[in-house]
Motif scaffolding. Structure first.
Motif, mmCIF file in Angstrom:
data_model
loop_
_atom_site.group_PDB
_atom_site.id
_atom_site.type_symbol
_atom_site.label_atom_id
_atom_site.label_comp_id
_atom_site.label_asym_id
_atom_site.label_seq_id
_atom_site.Cartn_x
_atom_site.Cartn_y
_atom_site.Cartn_z
ATOM 1 N N UNK A 37 0.819 -1.205 0.000
ATOM 2 C CA UNK A 37 0.000 0.000 0.000
ATOM 3 C C UNK A 37 0.859 1.263 0.000
ATOM 4 N N UNK A 38 1.880 1.299 0.853
ATOM 5 C CA UNK A 38 2.752 2.474 0.917
ATOM 6 C C UNK A 38 3.525 2.652 -0.386
ATOM 7 N N UNK A 39 4.041 1.571 -0.952
ATOM 8 C CA UNK A 39 4.775 1.660 -2.201
ATOM 9 C C UNK A 39 3.844 2.092 -3.345
ATOM 10 N N UNK A 40 2.611 1.618 -3.334
ATOM 11 C CA UNK A 40 1.622 2.027 -4.327
ATOM 12 C C UNK A 40 1.363 3.524 -4.231
ATOM 13 N N UNK A 41 1.226 4.044 -3.023
ATOM 14 C CA UNK A 41 1.002 5.488 -2.842
ATOM 15 C C UNK A 41 2.205 6.297 -3.317
ATOM 16 N N UNK A 100 -4.576 9.777 -19.274
ATOM 17 C CA UNK A 100 -3.380 9.519 -18.480
ATOM 18 C C UNK A 100 -3.570 9.859 -17.006
ATOM 19 N N UNK A 101 -4.567 10.648 -16.709
ATOM 20 C CA UNK A 101 -4.779 11.104 -15.335
ATOM 21 C C UNK A 101 -5.273 9.970 -14.451
ATOM 22 N N UNK A 102 -4.894 10.046 -13.198
ATOM 23 C CA UNK A 102 -5.341 9.069 -12.212
ATOM 24 C C UNK A 102 -6.735 9.437 -11.706
ATOM 25 N N UNK A 103 -7.499 8.451 -11.235
ATOM 26 C CA UNK A 103 -8.819 8.777 -10.674
ATOM 27 C C UNK A 103 -8.670 9.474 -9.325
ATOM 28 N N UNK A 104 -9.807 9.842 -8.750
ATOM 29 C CA UNK A 104 -9.795 10.464 -7.434
ATOM 30 C C UNK A 104 -9.100 9.546 -6.437
ATOM 31 N N UNK A 105 -8.587 10.151 -5.379
ATOM 32 C CA UNK A 105 -7.762 9.413 -4.427
ATOM 33 C C UNK A 105 -8.513 8.243 -3.800
ATOM 34 N N UNK A 106 -9.755 8.441 -3.438
ATOM 35 C CA UNK A 106 -10.530 7.370 -2.792
ATOM 36 C C UNK A 106 -10.744 6.194 -3.742
ATOM 37 N N UNK A 107 -11.072 6.495 -4.994
ATOM 38 C CA UNK A 107 -11.261 5.435 -5.986
ATOM 39 C C UNK A 107 -9.937 4.752 -6.273
ATOM 40 N N UNK A 108 -8.866 5.533 -6.311
ATOM 41 C CA UNK A 108 -7.539 4.979 -6.552
ATOM 42 C C UNK A 108 -7.167 3.983 -5.465
ATOM 43 N N UNK A 129 -9.292 2.411 -3.108
ATOM 44 C CA UNK A 129 -10.222 1.295 -2.937
ATOM 45 C C UNK A 129 -10.239 0.393 -4.161
ATOM 46 N N UNK A 130 -10.476 0.981 -5.322
ATOM 47 C CA UNK A 130 -10.643 0.160 -6.525
ATOM 48 C C UNK A 130 -9.307 -0.313 -7.092
ATOM 49 N N UNK A 131 -8.406 0.604 -7.386
ATOM 50 C CA UNK A 131 -7.191 0.234 -8.098
ATOM 51 C C UNK A 131 -6.247 -0.602 -7.242
ATOM 52 N N UNK A 132 -6.041 -0.219 -5.998
ATOM 53 C CA UNK A 132 -5.174 -1.028 -5.142
ATOM 54 C C UNK A 132 -5.820 -2.371 -4.842
ATOM 55 N N UNK A 190 -11.602 -7.692 -13.405
ATOM 56 C CA UNK A 190 -12.011 -6.990 -12.187
ATOM 57 C C UNK A 190 -12.395 -5.538 -12.485
ATOM 58 N N UNK A 191 -11.695 -4.898 -13.396
ATOM 59 C CA UNK A 191 -12.098 -3.557 -13.814
ATOM 60 C C UNK A 191 -13.457 -3.591 -14.485
ATOM 61 N N UNK A 192 -13.692 -4.625 -15.296
ATOM 62 C CA UNK A 192 -14.995 -4.759 -15.955
ATOM 63 C C UNK A 192 -16.110 -4.894 -14.913
ATOM 64 N N UNK A 193 -15.855 -5.670 -13.862
ATOM 65 C CA UNK A 193 -16.854 -5.796 -12.784
ATOM 66 C C UNK A 193 -17.092 -4.461 -12.087
ATOM 67 N N UNK A 194 -16.034 -3.704 -11.849
ATOM 68 C CA UNK A 194 -16.212 -2.413 -11.174
ATOM 69 C C UNK A 194 -16.944 -1.424 -12.071
ATOM 70 N N UNK A 195 -16.704 -1.482 -13.378
ATOM 71 C CA UNK A 195 -17.415 -0.598 -14.304
ATOM 72 C C UNK A 195 -18.889 -0.971 -14.362
ATOM 73 N N UNK A 196 -19.188 -2.257 -14.390
ATOM 74 C CA UNK A 196 -20.595 -2.692 -14.409
ATOM 75 C C UNK A 196 -21.328 -2.266 -13.157
#
Length: 179
Positions: A72-76, A97-105, A107-110, A166-172
């Motif tokens: 988590x720390x390395x990801x941040x 190229x932009x990253x999503x909002x911090x909360x979505x980044x 919860x979802x991406x990590x 997993x991204x497809x599931x989150x988009x749905x």
């Protein structure tokens, strides 16, 4: 324009594949997948020790929690470095190229980064449990014949496919909540 997609439902949408490519940068090029792999590996060892009745359960779950915290720390750190690089190269970076909002980044991406390692862990567990027939000692588990980095690099495509799904599931879920 209609919201009905021409794309088959069993195959992730191209947007999901692009998001998986974007996540592959901190995951594989940033070596964050190694920490996620260690998290799942030590969790699996902890579960196996619970089943067999050994007392080292707390140690392995503590090590897996530390591995997850390091991931988590390395990801941040990598996302902050990526954001800084974007701002250095462009005054107004392109949207794709932009990253999503911090909360979505977080919860979802990590979460997708960590969960996408599960198929590789399943193959690793099958390799350890079936092909070695429990003949490896604890010392051999620390230094296996097939090193972890080679194992992770050999199955990068599996991580990539599971991240896209997993991204497809989150988009749905997001699209399903908009209706």
């Amino acid at each position: 324009m209609s919201k009905i997609s021409w794309f088959p439902s069993w195959l992730p949408h191209p947007h999901s594949w692009m998001m998986a490519v974007r996540l592959a940068i901190p995951a594989y090029f940033g070596a964050n997948v190694i920490f996620a792999f260690e998290f799942w590996r030590y969790s699996l060892v902890g579960v196996l020790l619970t089943v067999t009745g050994n007392n080292a359960l707390i140690f392995f779950f503590a090590v897996s929690a530390v591995a997850l915290l390091l991931a988590f720390m390395w990801f941040l750190i990598l996302t902050k470095l990526y954001t800084f690089l974007l701002k250095l190269l462009w005054s107004n970076p392109p949207q794709w190229l932009s990253l999503p909002k911090f909360r979505i980044l977080i919860v979802r991406d990590f979460g997708i980064l960590v969960l996408s390692v599960l198929p590789i862990i399943a193959i690793f567990a099958i390799y350890i449990l079936l092909f070695t027939s429990f003949k490896q000692s604890f010392a051999d588990l620390k230094t296996p014949r097939l090193t972890y980095d080679i194992f992770l690099l050999r199955f990068w495509w599996l991580w990539f496919i599971s991240a896209a799904y997993l991204y497809q599931l989150s988009i749905r879920k997001i699209i399903g909540n908009d209706k």
